[in-house]
Enzyme design. Structure first.
Site, mmCIF file in Angstrom:
data_model
loop_
_atom_site.group_PDB
_atom_site.id
_atom_site.type_symbol
_atom_site.label_atom_id
_atom_site.label_comp_id
_atom_site.label_asym_id
_atom_site.label_seq_id
_atom_site.Cartn_x
_atom_site.Cartn_y
_atom_site.Cartn_z
ATOM 1 C CG ASP A 99 53.932 78.824 66.381
ATOM 2 O OD1 ASP A 99 54.317 79.947 66.766
ATOM 3 O OD2 ASP A 99 52.809 78.602 65.905
ATOM 4 C CB SER A 137 54.311 79.297 57.648
ATOM 5 O OG SER A 137 54.807 78.208 58.412
ATOM 6 C CE LYS A 138 50.784 82.605 64.987
ATOM 7 N NZ LYS A 138 50.274 81.254 65.302
ATOM 8 N NE ARG A 139 51.513 74.468 60.640
ATOM 9 C CZ ARG A 139 51.245 73.848 59.502
ATOM 10 N NH1 ARG A 139 51.984 72.822 59.114
ATOM 11 N NH2 ARG A 139 50.245 74.251 58.753
ATOM 12 C CD GLU A 155 48.292 82.097 68.030
ATOM 13 O OE1 GLU A 155 49.064 81.405 67.386
ATOM 14 O OE2 GLU A 155 47.346 82.731 67.509
#
Ligand code: GLU
Length: 510
Positions: A270, A265-267, A286
């Site tokens: 990050d 995921s994008k998380r 963002e």
């Protein structure tokens, strides 16, 4: 003549295309090219509430960047256009009507409150996943339960409605997925999906099936998250009378987090500081980084993605686009989820960077040099790239690892200075720099080595005792590329000046 292979990549423009979407596009593309078929880009933009205006451009730029060329698309057109679903709106209504007329779909007039109440009721009765389905539909406000004249009156009065698929109550639906094999689902597990929304737009399911049929798609290659929808699609093909020409399905395995626990995921991006999007994008406050801007080469990204789910059946890993087209088969796509290993992406980048010509690499170096206002001859830039390319992972590393080729060091590695900057080393360096000053010929690597060895011999010191000090004086660092080649590139006067300056700056260690 056998049938032409036609595949499609059908993203929804709801935001930036995830790197997994690029993999889906790539597998479609490889399959099309391998089989002399056509690759179609269709934009599935029927969900107005999730529409993001810049997303279509982002999709196109991402495909362009990795080198996935499409044959038919909104931009290019083609024989089965338009290729944007919002522009095909009127088409879908006629198929919804056919389903209604033949009793395979029905009008539903339930308000959001009534739907909520139904779910609450079912929850209270301990139904695990409350659904509008073959059982519950008989308690709701729809054309199956209301008298015909009331339905007619509601439609005429313009009351909001949706059209739902009438899923048969007891039927086994099977499909033979090219990756997963036979998939069997009982119709009782499928809900009566909305096909047409109250805004007159079709939902994904109806539009997708209608378009795949009208666009003569032969193979649907898409992410595993769509596998649960596939039986529903089979039903739609059946009800629309298209089952005999239904495309073959191939659902691609999930791309997993680096530790294998769950979907990437994008998380994760990050958290671990790696990209999961092909290109950088910005949204409100963002700023999200992409493979391109992080320094990955398109050909390395392509090779990396190609192996996230597909394997050639041997240990080979280096596949450029042509080799992929030659070797790709759906049979060699695995079922199991595949871990996203960014170190592998870096490794591929390094391999492709190494293969580039010095002139190609020098383009990036020129950009960096221009930023700091340094002008250097092309031949020097190329020579520097030649020295650094073995160890660079990203293009920007060329500048980061090799700025000392262009700028004399201002600081010196303290640890190296402390351990190596000894009186005997300094003496050798002094002698060496004097030799360089009286040198009239152009300094070659061999010449530099010979002069350095002479200086060592004169002082009776071993090479190992001075090498690191020489490097420290010239680059400020404790390690780096071949020193003799480095000196050839810098030239005798620059090397001598750097040595003299280091002797002034650094304290001799006892
Ligand atoms: N529009 C769907 C998506 O966003 C397409 C799924 C499919 O390929 O059928 O992924």
């Amino acid at each position: 003549m056998s049938q032409e292979i036609r595949v499609r990549f059908a993203p929804s423009p709801t935001g930036a295309l995830h790197i997994g979407g690029v993999r889906t596009a790539l597998y479609n593309y490889l399959f099309a090219r391998k089989n002399g078929g056509k690759m179609i880009l269709r934009i599935e933009d029927t969900d107005q509430s999730r529409y993001v205006p810049w997303a279509e451009k982002y999709i196109k730029e991402s495909l362009d960047w990795v080198g996935i060329e499409v044959d038919e698309s909104p931009e290019k057109g083609g024989p089965y256009g338009p290729y944007r679903q919002s522009e095909r709106k009127d088409l879908y209504a006629q198929y919804a009507k056919k389903l209604l007329d033949e009793g395979n779909a029905y009008y539903a007039f339930d308000t959001p409150e009534e739907l909520d109440a139904m779910r609450e009721r079912l929850k209270a009765a301990r139904v695990a996943s409350p659904q509008y389905n073959s059982v519950t539909r008989m308690e709701m406000k729809n054309s199956l339960t209301l008298p015909e004249d009331e339905v007619k009156a509601k439609l005429e009065a313009g009351e909001p409605y949706v059209i739902r698929l009438k899923v048969p109550r007891k039927e086994e639906i099977r499909l033979n997925d090219m990756v997963r094999g036979w998939v069997m689902v009982h119709s009782s597990a499928i809900d009566d999906k909305v096909l047409m929304k109250s805004d007159g737009m079709p939902t994904y399911h109806l539009a997708n099936v209608v378009d795949d049929h009208l666009m003569k798609i032969t193979h649907v290659i898409r992410g595993e998250e769509w596998l649960p929808s596939a039986p529903l699609h089979v039903l739609l093909y059946r009800f629309l009378g298209w089952e005999s020409t239904m495309p073959q399905f191939a659902h691609l395995p999930l791309i997993l987090k680096p530790d294998g626990n769950g979907k990437l995921s994008k998380r994760d991006a990050d958290q671990h500081g790696f990209p999961v999007f092909p290109l950088s994008w910005e949204d409100k406050a963002e700023q999200v980084s992409g493979f391109k801007e992080s320094g990955y080469l398109p050909e390395a990204t392509l090779n990396f993605l190609s192996l996230l789910g597909w394997s050639p059946g041997n240990n080979e890993e280096m596949f450029d686009k042509e080799a992929l087209i030659e070797n790709f088969t759906i049979e060699r796509i695995g079922k199991a989820g595949t871990k996203f290993d960014i170190d592998k992406a870096k490794w591929f980048n390094q391999q492709y960077l190494k293969r580039k010509s010095n002139a190609e690499l020098a383009v990036n170096l020129s950009e960096q040099l221009a930023k700091v206002g340094i002008e250097v001859e092309q031949s020097v830039k190329e020579a520097v790239c030649n020295e650094l390319k073995e160890r660079a992972v990203f293009l920007n590393d060329l500048w980061e690892m090799g700025s000392f080729f262009f700028v004399a060091p201002l600081n010196y590695d303290e640890k190296v200075a402390k351990n190596k900057w000894k009186a005997e080393a300094v003496k050798v360096l002094e002698g060496f720099s004097n030799k360089l000053d009286s040198e009239t010929e152009i300094l070659t690597a061999d010449k530099a080595k010979a002069l350095f060895e002479e200086s060592l011999n004169q002082e009776g010191v071993k090479m190992g005792k001075v090498m690191q000090s020489l490097r420290l004086a010239i680059t400020g660092l404790g390690s780096g590329p071949d020193l003799m080649n480095l000196m050839e590139i810098l030239g005798s006067s620059e090397v001598s000046q750097r040595i003299k300056r280091a002797i002034e700056e650094l304290k001799v260690q006892a």
